[in-house]
Design an enzyme around this catalytic site. Sequence first.
Site, mmCIF file in Angstrom:
data_model
loop_
_atom_site.group_PDB
_atom_site.id
_atom_site.type_symbol
_atom_site.label_atom_id
_atom_site.label_comp_id
_atom_site.label_asym_id
_atom_site.label_seq_id
_atom_site.Cartn_x
_atom_site.Cartn_y
_atom_site.Cartn_z
ATOM 1 C CE1 TYR A 1 45.531 12.294 15.466
ATOM 2 C CE2 TYR A 1 45.916 10.264 14.266
ATOM 3 C CZ TYR A 1 45.356 10.921 15.326
ATOM 4 O OH TYR A 1 44.609 10.231 16.256
ATOM 5 C CB CYS A 2 49.274 14.047 16.865
ATOM 6 S SG CYS A 2 49.963 14.072 18.543
ATOM 7 C CB VAL A 3 53.957 15.252 16.915
ATOM 8 C CG1 VAL A 3 55.328 15.878 16.767
ATOM 9 C CG2 VAL A 3 53.638 15.058 18.382
ATOM 10 C CG LEU B 1 43.504 15.273 11.321
ATOM 11 C CD1 LEU B 1 43.608 13.831 10.840
ATOM 12 C CD2 LEU B 1 42.071 15.780 11.187
#
Length: 575
Positions: A310-312, A339
């Site tokens: 997710y993200c980073v 994501l």
Amino acid sequence: MMEEGGRAMAAYLRPREDGRIKDEVAEDLADVAKTLGNVAEYWLADPQRTVEAQSRLIGGYLSLWSSALKKLSGKKARPVVEPGARDGRFVDPEWTSNPFFDALKQAYLLTANWAENMVEEAEIEPHTKHKAEFYVRQIASAVSPSNFVLTNPELLRTTLASNGANLVRGMKMLAEDIEAGGGDLKIRQTDNSKFRVGENLAVTPGKVIFQNELMQLIQYAPQTETVLETPVVIIPPWINKFYVLDLSPEKSFIRWAVANGLTVFMVSWVNPGPELAGKSFDDYMRDGVLTAFEVAKKACGTEQFHAVGYCVGGTMLAMALAWLAAAGKDVGVRSTTFLTTQVDFTYAGDLKVFIDEEQVANLERKMLEAGVMEGRQMANAFNMLRANDLIWPYVVNNYLKGQAPFPFDILYWNADSTRLPAANHSFYLRNCYLDNRLAQGSLMLAGKMLKLKDIDMPIYSVATREDHIAPAASVFLGVQLFGNSGRFVLAGSGHIAGVINPPERGKYQYWTGGPPTGRLDDWIAKAEMHPGSWWPDWLDWIERQDGRRVPGRVPGTGPFPAIEDAPGSYVKVKA
């Protein structure tokens, strides 16, 4: 009010007088002045351009003056300018019905729009232009008449009706929030007293089965008799706490996944102190991502697993997969889900405003002194990206109306920030945002050159249409760099709400279409829109990868005894 205001001022000055806080406002203001000076220089370099720019603004004021006179005389007059459909600052009826406040509102909007157009039309260096656009928006948001008692009709009515009691309550909350921020203003966005991690947030049953100095690994308890044989290992961002994926039970992605027959493992990153300042990206990859993979496989007795980032956390997951491919290691990744993950930072949005050589070097100097980047700095940067949603409404509501904000779990999580180790964060900023080395195929990590095209496996990638942190165009461009671009899904709403969207709520929508190639707008034009959440679509995709089932696995009964109950202790450490 003056008494409470004095307390607020004392809370602000005390840590500065004793040396706990070193103010660097002058540096920030210098950068703003320098950036906007470049815009002014462009317009002033040509007298004709200068006259044209002045004429546009004066012309707008004259039109407004004529409209205001008509309205004062009782005639109907069309507005010269109107706020955007989603601008919630001017919803009070008096902003339209009262000639004075209507003229004040329109004068502000004319000036703000003119300033933004001046930057947009200036022919200056792109990064400087991006910074100028951001700074002008911040200034315009700050000076809005809705932010001041004497120029906001609703605040005036409230103040007169309560004999100023609202301002007394507001000053009291202001003092409390400055004290809570250790001398800096930490704007409360929700009623923090209503939430406790492990009590009404992050309550999906499970056990911490492994920990080291960088992370705890949580295995969640099964809620079905049988589960898919291949487990899921989730790598969340290390710049936020993992429980955004496990908020209140009705919003929890983890609870939903477990209830639908998945064995879920979650990495819970440490909230690092100065003693971990030297922990690098290599360390986070080896002792975080790769260790989580191995523990999850051993705990389940399987050779394969599904990875989710997710993200980073997704960016780090992509780097780990590229590193494994470069090293010729097959650790059994059956599929990967990204994501709102960026791997190409060309279109990385307004966060790039904070990233240039001068600013990164300055940040590195600060982190070298402290060993970490304080969580409030990252939180402030994220809030500034949506100042009219995440800053000024709370300034008005809390400190001018004197009203406590409503309880909201996502905003509680948003304020529960975490620190970042200096070496890790510096590597990330320089190699991703500043130099974009991962996308260029020139990033060296742990002795290996990373090539995203070497990641060739089933991939499911989610972007969100209104994302201000990982813009959809950026995510879309990045997935095209993988050896297998996989299935691309565009969800409605933003970076958090678009991902945390339980099917039961029936909110938003998502789009599916062909392979992610070319431009995002062209892909959307041909895509199919589906109402509701993308979660069931992802679950169907996961089951298609490997539908074999086994009895539910109880965490702590395998080779890794339970250390403590989920959500563990690392996530409860405050910044």
